[in-house]
Design an enzyme around this catalytic site. Structure first.
Site, short mmCIF file in Angstrom:
data_model
loop_
_atom_site.label_atom_id
_atom_site.label_comp_id
_atom_site.label_asym_id
_atom_site.label_seq_id
_atom_site.Cartn_x
_atom_site.Cartn_y
_atom_site.Cartn_z
N ARG A 154 1.01 -1.09 -0.04
CA ARG A 154 0.11 0.01 -0.09
C ARG A 154 0.88 1.57 0.08
O ARG A 154 2.12 1.04 0.30
CB ARG A 154 -1.03 0.13 1.29
CG ARG A 154 -1.89 -1.14 1.17
CD ARG A 154 -2.65 -1.11 2.33
NE ARG A 154 -3.79 -2.04 2.43
CZ ARG A 154 -3.85 -3.44 3.06
NH1 ARG A 154 -2.86 -3.62 3.48
NH2 ARG A 154 -4.75 -4.31 2.82
N LYS A 179 -1.41 -2.12 7.50
CA LYS A 179 -2.68 -1.84 7.85
C LYS A 179 -3.22 -2.46 9.03
O LYS A 179 -3.86 -1.98 9.83
CB LYS A 179 -3.50 -2.09 6.38
CG LYS A 179 -5.17 -1.61 6.83
CD LYS A 179 -5.83 -1.88 5.70
CE LYS A 179 -7.32 -1.39 6.02
NZ LYS A 179 -8.19 -1.43 4.59
N HIS A 244 -3.14 2.48 -5.82
CA HIS A 244 -3.54 1.37 -5.30
C HIS A 244 -3.65 0.25 -6.27
O HIS A 244 -3.95 -1.07 -6.21
CB HIS A 244 -4.99 1.18 -4.50
CG HIS A 244 -5.34 0.58 -3.40
ND1 HIS A 244 -4.59 0.29 -2.28
CD2 HIS A 244 -6.27 -0.63 -3.50
CE1 HIS A 244 -4.86 -0.84 -1.64
NE2 HIS A 244 -5.97 -1.35 -2.13
N ARG A 247 -1.26 -2.46 -6.68
CA ARG A 247 -1.75 -3.47 -5.84
C ARG A 247 -2.69 -4.70 -6.53
O ARG A 247 -2.66 -5.86 -6.41
CB ARG A 247 -2.20 -3.21 -4.70
CG ARG A 247 -2.56 -3.95 -3.36
CD ARG A 247 -2.74 -3.45 -2.13
NE ARG A 247 -3.42 -4.39 -1.01
CZ ARG A 247 -2.73 -4.91 -0.13
NH1 ARG A 247 -1.37 -4.94 -0.26
NH2 ARG A 247 -3.04 -5.74 0.82
N HIS A 270 -3.24 -9.99 4.03
CA HIS A 270 -4.81 -9.92 4.29
C HIS A 270 -5.10 -10.99 5.52
O HIS A 270 -4.25 -11.76 5.43
CB HIS A 270 -5.50 -10.44 3.26
CG HIS A 270 -5.75 -9.68 1.96
ND1 HIS A 270 -6.07 -9.89 0.64
CD2 HIS A 270 -5.63 -8.14 1.85
CE1 HIS A 270 -6.09 -8.90 -0.22
NE2 HIS A 270 -5.81 -7.87 0.70
N TYR A 279 -9.90 -11.29 -5.82
CA TYR A 279 -9.21 -11.08 -6.88
C TYR A 279 -9.59 -12.26 -7.91
O TYR A 279 -9.05 -12.02 -9.15
CB TYR A 279 -7.66 -10.88 -6.63
CG TYR A 279 -7.28 -9.60 -6.01
CD1 TYR A 279 -7.16 -8.58 -6.88
CD2 TYR A 279 -7.22 -9.73 -4.51
CE1 TYR A 279 -6.98 -7.24 -6.13
CE2 TYR A 279 -6.77 -8.26 -3.84
CZ TYR A 279 -6.70 -7.38 -4.86
OH TYR A 279 -6.50 -6.06 -4.06
#
Length: 305
Positions: A154, A179, A244, A247, A270, A279
């Site tokens: 990110r 994150k 982004h 990514r 994640h 995805y």
């Protein structure tokens, strides 16, 4: 210390007051300032459809359903409503743990969205090495694009990488600002490691300085990074400017190459594999190849002509 007598009880504390307490608790727990700001922004949007002066103890499921109906009537997108309600549910979850309520926010399903990626033609333009006589900023932006495409990190992560976080000998980089708040160790491919070695020699600085800095060696602000990449992309003839999106491109490329989704989950950081599975809905190249190779029509020997 003796308990102070006040003119209100916990039953009369408003939603707004409880939410402020929730944000304080989230901040103390280590939530990033950006996450706290998102919660504030979401509550502001919710406040247009729900009376936040209402005591939390009086808030009902009917109130929340009415707020959702009001949002829909205001033509808010399903994804926006879903995002607001997820934030509010996080707040209510904290309230339940604190014993302030038993209420849960009703789930609101977001619509599937297409996660756009950079095309091969666009990537060819973006990855072309700049002139040896280019400015430091252009060279740095080229390295950042290479880094984003090879790590899928990110924007906030790439801004916070220090020179000392890069281990060229082990060909890996440490992400300390993520994150989830969890430290990640990400491998570097050989070509990116070589590019970073050249870049670091030019960039210089101590191990404690930021890897991707401005021309004065200072940390890039969020806005400065966004504008830098937008300018770089447009100069290369690419109108897409989302950081982004690199990514998304990284994740989709790995899926197209047949990489196990659990490995992609680890690289993206994640917490839940369900987030990574988004995805799988946008990776159509591999589906096209598989269909072309395995379609029953290809096994038929007769001619329809």
């Amino acid at each position: 210390m003796k308990k102070k007598i006040t003119m209100y009880t916990s039953q009369s504390t408003s939603i707004q007051e409880r939410f402020s307490q929730f944000l304080s608790a989230a901040s103390a727990k280590g939530f990033s300032p950006k996450t706290i700001q998102v919660y504030r922004e979401h509550l502001h949007c919710i406040s247009k459809h729900l009376d936040l002066s209402l005591p939390l103890s009086l808030l009902s499921k009917a109130d929340l359903e009415s707020a959702i109906s009001s949002m829909r009537a205001s033509n808010l997108s399903p994804n926006s409503i879903s995002s607001y309600m997820r934030a509010f549910n996080s707040f209510l979850s904290w309230c339940r743990m604190e014993g302030y309520t038993d209420l849960s926010a009703p789930a609101y399903k977001a619509k599937d969205t297409w996660k756009e990626t950079y095309t091969d033609e666009e990537l060819k333009k973006l990855l072309q090495k700049p002139s040896p006589y280019c400015s430091f900023c252009e060279y740095r932006n080229w390295i950042i694009v290479q880094f984003l495409l090879n790590s899928g990190c990110r924007a906030a992560t790439v801004r916070n990488i220090l020179n000392g976080d890069v281990d060229l000998k082990a060909r890996q980089v440490v992400f300390r600002h993520t994150k989830t708040g969890k430290i990640q160790v990400i491998p570097l491919c050989s070509s990116l490691a070589a590019h970073l070695q050249d870049y670091i020699q030019i960039r210089g600085g101590s191990a404690a300085e930021y890897l991707f800095c401005n021309e004065h060696g200072e940390m890039l602000t969020e806005n400065a990074l966004r504008l830098a990449i937008a300018r770089y992309n447009r100069q290369r003839g690419v109108q897409k400017t989302s950081i982004h999106m690199f990514r998304h491109t990284f994740a989709t490329s790995l899926l197209d190459a047949g990489v196990d989704i659990r490995y992609i989950q680890a690289l993206l950081g994640h917490s839940s594999i369900s987030t990574t599975q988004i995805y799988t809905h946008v990776s159509t190249r591999q589906q096209t190849i598989l269909l072309s190779e395995n379609h029953p029509r290809n096994k038929m020997s007769f001619s329809l002509g």
